[in-house]
Design an enzyme around this catalytic site. Structure first.
Site, PDB file in Angstrom:
ATOM      1  N   GLU A   1      -1.234  -8.985   3.601  1.00 15.44           N
ATOM      2  CA  GLU A   1      -1.090  -9.493   4.968  1.00 15.44           C
ATOM      3  C   GLU A   1      -2.429  -9.899   5.564  1.00 15.44           C
ATOM      4  OE1 GLU A   1      -2.276  -5.289   5.689  1.00 15.44           O
ATOM      5  OE2 GLU A   1      -1.007  -6.326   4.229  1.00 15.44           O
TER       6      GLU A   1
ATOM      7  N   CYS B   1       0.841  -1.201   0.000  1.00 19.63           N
ATOM      8  CA  CYS B   1       0.000   0.000   0.000  1.00 19.63           C
ATOM      9  C   CYS B   1       0.879   1.256   0.000  1.00 19.63           C
ATOM     10  CB  CYS B   1      -0.997  -0.033   1.152  1.00 19.63           C
ATOM     11  SG  CYS B   1      -2.396   1.099   0.903  1.00 19.63           S
TER      12      CYS B   1
ATOM     13  N   HIS C   1      -3.484  -5.161   0.360  1.00 18.52           N
ATOM     14  CA  HIS C   1      -2.990  -5.580   1.670  1.00 18.52           C
ATOM     15  C   HIS C   1      -2.965  -7.107   1.766  1.00 18.52           C
ATOM     16  CE1 HIS C   1      -2.650  -1.811   4.045  1.00 18.52           C
ATOM     17  NE2 HIS C   1      -3.439  -1.356   3.073  1.00 18.52           N
TER      18      HIS C   1
END
Length: 260
Positions: free
Chosen positions: A230, A121, A228
């Site tokens: 993660e 990001c 994102h």
């Protein structure tokens, strides 16, 4: 010569000034923080993550950089437009100048030495600015025909909400990692790449053409993604493969020998 992988590659994760985050109560001690999800995602694929403080001592930062096998630059507040030579627009959000300075230093050092680096990001935007690129300060105003990209949790969306497709460019490092032409991604940003930095290529785009991933045009691991991963690492094999590939690259990184 075969390079023996490190048992647990040491990955530096940059931090953010607590006071740069919106709605933080006054009076708290000045602090450096980072979302634990990035750290646990890296650890889950074999890394030993450490947090990078926002020091003003460049010698200390350089010593820390040299100890690392890889650099991870996470999401967060907007970059200050001064870092890419622009005046601030009213739609540019909160910024964190100490974070900008440290992340740009680490991104430039990593690019110069071929040390593996992954940006997420804001982290992708940092990699672009470090290479001389610039950003749209707000895509809804500055990018023609932009789709919705700002699916923030504060607007009622879960952080793992799959917002739209991203089209992965064939024959890129990213394509080799995820193994798909089209992936579904989450999206929590209002800024994006305007001018692409030097020695970078776009490796994925959104349906409106905005860059969703970039990478270096050489052989070293340098990837930035606008989404994102993660948050998707436990459910999306491509997201896990991205983190794993980064940590594996860090595990075999060997700096070039110094010659006097």
């Amino acid at each position: 010569m075969h390079v023996q992988p490190h048992p647990r590659p040491l990955i530096g994760v940059t931090t953010q000034t607590l006071q740069a985050i919106d709605n933080i109560p006054e009076g708290l001690p000045h602090s450096w923080v980072m979302n634990e999800r990035y750290v646990t995602a890296l650890a889950s694929v074999g890394a030993a993550p450490v947090l990078i403080p926002l020091l003003t001592d460049d010698a200390a930062l350089r010593a820390l950089f040299e100890s690392l096998d890889g650099v991870f630059i996470p999401g967060g507040v907007d970059m200050d437009p001064g870092s890419y030579g622009c005046d601030r627009h009213e739609l540019c959000g909160t910024t964190d100048l100490p974070r900008d300075r440290v992340e740009l230093l680490f991104a430039k050092w990593a690019a110069e030495e071929g040390k593996p680096v992954l940006g997420v990001c804001r982290g992708m935007q940092v990699l672009n600015v470090a290479a001389g690129g610039s950003l749209h300060q707000d895509t809804t105003v500055h990018y023609a025909n932009a789709i919705k990209h700002d699916y923030y949790p504060t607007a009622g969306f879960a952080r793992d909400y799959l917002a739209h497709d991203a089209f992965v460019v064939p024959d890129t490092r990213l394509h080799g990692i995820v193994g798909m032409d089209t992936i579904r991604i989450n999206s929590m940003h209002h800024q994006g790449i305007e001018r692409l930095g030097r020695n970078l290529v776009v490796s994925a785009t959104a349906p409106d053409g905005l860059a969703e991933a970039i990478e270096g045009d050489g052989d070293t691991f340098l990837i930035g993604v606008q989404w994102h991963p993660e948050m998707l690492i436990d459910s999306d094999p491509g997201a896990r493969a991205l983190f794993r590939s980064f940590v594996e690259a860090a595990g075999t990184f060997s700096p070039a020998p110094a010659y006097s």
